[in-house]
Motif scaffolding. Structure first.
Motif, PDB file in Angstrom:
ATOM      1  N   TYR A  15      21.534  -8.585  46.582  1.00 22.45           N
ATOM      2  CA  TYR A  15      21.386 -10.069  46.464  1.00 22.45           C
ATOM      3  C   TYR A  15      22.374 -11.209  47.204  1.00 22.45           C
ATOM      4  CZ  TYR A  15      20.049 -14.512  44.183  1.00 22.45           C
ATOM      5  OH  TYR A  15      19.816 -15.851  43.853  1.00 22.45           O
ATOM      6  N   ILE A  16      23.634 -10.750  47.012  1.00 26.08           N
ATOM      7  CA  ILE A  16      24.654 -11.319  47.499  1.00 26.08           C
ATOM      8  C   ILE A  16      24.793 -11.590  49.009  1.00 26.08           C
ATOM      9  CG2 ILE A  16      27.343 -11.753  47.484  1.00 26.08           C
ATOM     10  CD1 ILE A  16      25.814 -12.249  44.500  1.00 26.08           C
ATOM     11  N   ALA A  32      30.377 -13.741  38.630  1.00 27.19           N
ATOM     12  CA  ALA A  32      30.902 -14.318  39.847  1.00 27.19           C
ATOM     13  C   ALA A  32      30.281 -15.449  40.296  1.00 27.19           C
ATOM     14  CB  ALA A  32      30.882 -13.063  40.780  1.00 27.19           C
ATOM     15  N   LEU A  33      28.763 -15.350  40.143  1.00 26.98           N
ATOM     16  CA  LEU A  33      27.949 -16.531  40.733  1.00 26.98           C
ATOM     17  C   LEU A  33      27.980 -17.606  39.884  1.00 26.98           C
ATOM     18  CD1 LEU A  33      24.417 -14.576  41.357  1.00 26.98           C
ATOM     19  CD2 LEU A  33      26.156 -15.759  43.003  1.00 26.98           C
ATOM     20  N   MET A  89      36.113 -12.324  43.060  1.00 24.16           N
ATOM     21  CA  MET A  89      35.508 -10.974  42.640  1.00 24.16           C
ATOM     22  C   MET A  89      34.771 -10.344  43.872  1.00 24.16           C
ATOM     23  SD  MET A  89      34.019 -12.280  38.890  1.00 24.16           S
ATOM     24  CE  MET A  89      33.466 -10.646  38.446  1.00 24.16           C
ATOM     25  N   LYS A  90      34.862  -8.999  43.895  1.00 25.51           N
ATOM     26  CA  LYS A  90      34.303  -8.292  44.921  1.00 25.51           C
ATOM     27  C   LYS A  90      32.687  -8.108  44.513  1.00 25.51           C
ATOM     28  CE  LYS A  90      38.740  -5.846  46.019  1.00 25.51           C
ATOM     29  NZ  LYS A  90      39.524  -4.876  45.693  1.00 25.51           N
ATOM     30  N   ILE A  91      31.860  -8.802  45.218  1.00 23.85           N
ATOM     31  CA  ILE A  91      30.503  -8.502  44.825  1.00 23.85           C
ATOM     32  C   ILE A  91      29.799  -8.710  46.197  1.00 23.85           C
ATOM     33  CG2 ILE A  91      30.728  -9.819  42.582  1.00 23.85           C
ATOM     34  CD1 ILE A  91      29.558 -12.174  44.127  1.00 23.85           C
ATOM     35  N   ALA A  92      30.318  -8.700  47.485  1.00 26.13           N
ATOM     36  CA  ALA A  92      29.622  -8.768  48.632  1.00 26.13           C
ATOM     37  C   ALA A  92      28.658  -7.613  49.078  1.00 26.13           C
ATOM     38  CB  ALA A  92      30.693  -9.015  49.707  1.00 26.13           C
ATOM     39  N   GLY A  93      29.000  -6.593  48.319  1.00 24.85           N
ATOM     40  CA  GLY A  93      28.230  -5.276  48.891  1.00 24.85           C
ATOM     41  C   GLY A  93      26.677  -5.298  47.967  1.00 24.85           C
ATOM     42  N   MET A 103      12.944 -11.891  45.335  1.00 21.00           N
ATOM     43  CA  MET A 103      13.330 -10.603  45.574  1.00 21.00           C
ATOM     44  C   MET A 103      13.894 -10.137  44.001  1.00 21.00           C
ATOM     45  SD  MET A 103      17.149 -11.073  47.457  1.00 21.00           S
ATOM     46  CE  MET A 103      17.435  -9.107  47.338  1.00 21.00           C
ATOM     47  N   ASN A 104      13.894  -8.705  43.759  1.00 27.50           N
ATOM     48  CA  ASN A 104      14.383  -8.035  42.430  1.00 27.50           C
ATOM     49  C   ASN A 104      15.922  -8.069  42.478  1.00 27.50           C
ATOM     50  OD1 ASN A 104      15.027  -6.425  40.324  1.00 27.50           O
ATOM     51  ND2 ASN A 104      12.886  -5.570  40.251  1.00 27.50           N
ATOM     52  N   LYS A 105      16.502  -9.087  41.753  1.00 26.73           N
ATOM     53  CA  LYS A 105      18.236  -8.975  42.130  1.00 26.73           C
ATOM     54  C   LYS A 105      18.829  -7.801  41.322  1.00 26.73           C
ATOM     55  CE  LYS A 105      17.839 -14.159  41.257  1.00 26.73           C
ATOM     56  NZ  LYS A 105      16.388 -14.080  40.739  1.00 26.73           N
ATOM     57  N   GLN A 106      18.365  -7.390  40.355  1.00 24.47           N
ATOM     58  CA  GLN A 106      19.079  -6.138  39.680  1.00 24.47           C
ATOM     59  C   GLN A 106      20.783  -6.450  39.526  1.00 24.47           C
ATOM     60  OE1 GLN A 106      17.855  -2.143  40.665  1.00 24.47           O
ATOM     61  NE2 GLN A 106      16.053  -3.250  42.081  1.00 24.47           N
TER      62      GLN A 106
END
Length: 317
Positions: free
Chosen positions: A31-32, A12-13, A24-28, A1-4
């Motif tokens: 890709y996450i 965070a990754l 870190m707030k990345i769940a939205g 998939m195109n992660k962007q």
């Protein structure tokens, strides 16, 4: 998939890979969400704020070469004094900044043109970031571009420069929509002179007194890119002293979904109009069939994804 991904998600990754967790707030991010749904990562028990790495995440992280990307971007941002807790750049933007920094043959000319008032924020944005409006005034990206170019500010006017990479024994000219191929040495090595005005910046082409060699056009194959080609075709036809009409190069690059790349790509096909409203007479039959396929599948082909060596035979060299 195109992660962007953005630098925030990349960082965070990396934390998940090294420390096993991140707050870190990345769940939205899509890709996450994919990583969570496939149980590579998940929320810590009793918390909806802390993400933890599951046993399968390590191999996934290595497989997708995320560590190499992190190391490269971290090094670049640190070396150019762009590494802050508030650094807000997308991966697309970081890649373009790296390209800009490493383009020594274009970098000097670009910097000189900006300082002389011959190139603008809009011009740099158009040539490097696909859209004249991508670099917003006062944004972190604008400051990053200025830092990479080692200049203090853009001129107030909206002039856009015209760039050429000459060679000793040119056999033809390839006019590029974007500046990427001008940063490489492959064209001069194959007796090709490269030009770039930058997409919609067609005014320099209207001032050409003559064109000494056969001329070809390389661009993004989306509605916007091909519409510009049609305008440039008319401009070149009005140049009296020229070796040839302009020839459109058929791309060999990767087809990408427009929806999946919408963050950095805003050109849409008109599926309700024949050939999306393009002029059928300006295309060869195989090009018409390719356009129809792209429209049908809602895809496009980015100029930079082309294999330049495979394009050269189209110039009859």
């Amino acid at each position: 998939m195109n992660k962007q991904l953005s630098w925030k998600e990349i960082k965070a990754l990396h934390q998940l890979f090294k420390d096993g967790q991140t707050a870190m707030k990345i769940a939205g991010h899509p890709y996450i969400k994919y990583l969570i749904e496939n149980r590579y990562i998940g929320f810590k028990r009793g918390s909806d704020k802390i993400l933890i790495a599951n046993s399968t995440f390590h191999d996934k992280y290595i497989e997708e070469q995320l560590e190499e990307s992190y190391a490269r971007y971290y090094s670049f941002l640190a070396e150019n004094e762009l590494l802050f807790s508030y650094t807000s750049l997308s991966e697309f933007e970081i890649k373009k900044l790296i390209q800009l920094k490493q383009s020594s043959n274009i970098w000097e000319e670009l910097k000189s043109n900006i300082q002389a008032g011959k190139e603008s924020r809009k011009g740099v944005s158009n040539k490097y970031f696909k859209s004249a409006k991508h670099i917003k005034k006062g944004s972190f990206l604008e400051n990053a571009v200025l830092k990479v170019l080692d200049i203090e500010t853009f001129p107030q006017n909206e002039n856009q420069g015209f760039y050429r990479v000459p060679c000793k024994n040119p056999k033809c000219i390839i006019l590029c929509e974007n500046i990427y191929f001008l940063t490489l040495s492959i064209a001069p090595q194959n007796n090709i002179e490269l030009w770039c005005a930058g997409g919609n910046n067609t005014t320099p082409l209207e001032r050409l007194p003559k064109i000494d060699y056969p001329i070809y056009y390389l661009c993004d194959w989306d509605f916007h890119g091909l519409s510009i080609y049609e305008r440039i075709y008319s401009i070149i036809e009005n140049v009296t002293d020229k070796k040839s009409s302009i020839h459109l190069i058929t791309p060999n690059g990767k087809k990408e979904g427009i929806e999946q790349t919408s963050n950095n790509h805003r050109s849409l096909w008109n599926s309700k109009s024949q050939l999306s409203g393009l002029k059928k007479s300006l295309y060869q039959q195989d090009q018409i069939e390719l356009i129809q396929q792209l429209v049908r599948n809602n895809e496009w082909i980015e100029e930079e994804s082309n294999d330049f060596l495979e394009i050269i035979p189209q110039t009859n060299l």
